[in-house]
Design an enzyme around this catalytic site. Structure first.
Site, PDB file in Angstrom:
ATOM      1  CB  CYS A   1      -1.006   0.074   0.843  1.00  0.00           C
ATOM      2  SG  CYS A   1      -2.025   1.271   1.793  1.00  0.00           S
TER       3      CYS A   1
ATOM      4  CB  CYS B   1      -2.936   3.711  -5.588  1.00  0.00           C
ATOM      5  SG  CYS B   1      -4.474   2.873  -4.394  1.00  0.00           S
TER       6      CYS B   1
HETATM    7  N1  DGN Z   1      -4.134   0.863  -1.572  1.00  0.00           N
HETATM    8  C1  DGN Z   1      -3.522   2.033  -1.572  1.00  0.00           C
HETATM    9  C2  DGN Z   1      -2.858   2.551  -1.730  1.00  0.00           C
HETATM   10  O1  DGN Z   1      -1.645   2.026  -2.092  1.00  0.00           O
HETATM   11  O2  DGN Z   1      -1.991   3.733  -1.287  1.00  0.00           O
HETATM   12  C3  DGN Z   1      -4.499   2.155  -0.896  1.00  0.00           C
HETATM   13  C4  DGN Z   1      -5.737   2.102  -0.425  1.00  0.00           C
HETATM   14  C5  DGN Z   1      -6.443   3.226   0.633  1.00  0.00           C
HETATM   15  O3  DGN Z   1      -6.763   2.476   1.632  1.00  0.00           O
HETATM   16  N2  DGN Z   1      -6.828   3.652   0.829  1.00  0.00           N
END
Ligand code: DGN
Length: 259
Positions: A70, A182
């Protein structure tokens, strides 16, 4: 011992998918912090506590490495986690550096999509000022995309309208590469490749993260020999529906790759 992979929701499954492809003799634990998803629009102090609590849960399963799959959690918490745990911890970094390299010859710009929190954090700003010596990088926060993804809305009018709204005022002719900053966003790679002009390449950070994971395991002589990419699915609210949703999301990525 298994490799722990963590995200607020299903986004990190895009990184898990890459890790499973590259490390077929390992087994994995995937943990989603479903009590607190999404992270990217929440205060950083809260996200730090959520990530610490999630890491503690995963570490109790006796993992040999932890992948913070993440970008948002990495920006906020990776230093604190590395100070606290001795095991190898690998985070995410938006693939800005490879994107700039890809565009050197054409002189095209780089467009980064990420959560608002990732783009606001000093880690992202430091990355851009380190690698973007010619001022070629722009960014757009996509605060709602994680919600669509968590609802498994990958196609259809609602998501197409969402992207159309995001892209309507963007002069896409100046960009050579879009960075998916993301881990939820690679679920939209296929759709984006339809919506963006054909000359734009789409990159994400999962390859870099898995490269680093392999390097750290190799250095420690800890590469798996007997695993078979078995995945143990866990989530913080123990929702049976979510425990079914995660392998479905993985299967969707596997189908997308096979097409
Ligand atoms: N998957 C997360 C990232 O790569 O920033 C974002 C998830 C979230 O909770 N906004």
């Amino acid at each position: 011992m298994k490799i722990g992979v963590f995200d607020s929701g299903i986004g990190g499954i895009t990184v898990l998918h890459e890790a499973m492809r590259r490390l077929p003799r390992e087994d994995f634990i995937y943990f989603a912090d479903t009590l607190h998803v999404p992270y990217g629009t929440k205060p950083k102090e809260d996200v730090l506590q959520f990530v610490k609590a999630s890491a503690e849960t995963i570490v109790q399963h006796d993992v040999k490495a932890l992948v913070i799959a993440c970008n948002t959690a990495t920006s906020i918490a990776i230093n604190a986690l590395r100070q606290h745990y001795a095991l190898p911890i690998v985070g995410m970094e938006p693939a800005v550096k490879p994107a700039i390299e890809m565009n050197r010859a054409s002189g095209k710009r780089v467009l980064v999509f990420a959560t608002p929190l990732t783009l606001k954090e000093s880690k992202y700003k430091a990355l851009v000022s380190r690698v973007d010596d010619a001022g070629m990088v722009d960014s757009i926060p996509l605060p709602d995309l994680v919600r669509y993804c968590e609802s498994l809305v990958f196609e259809g009018p609602a998501i197409r309208d969402y992207f159309a709204g995001i892209l309507q005022d963007v002069d896409l002719s100046v960009y050579g590469t879009v960075v998916l900053g993301c881990t939820h966003y690679p679920f939209y790679r296929k759709l984006l490749s339809e919506l963006l002009p054909g000359h734009i390449q789409i990159v994400d950070g999962s390859k870099g993260t898995v490269n680093r994971l392999i390097q750290l395991l190799q250095e420690r002589g800890a590469l798996g020999q007997g695993g078979s990419t078995d995945v143990t699915w866990l989530c913080s609210d123990n929702s049976p529906a979510y425990l079914r949703k995660m392998p479905e999301a993985l299967a969707m990525l596997q189908r997308m790759e096979a097409q």
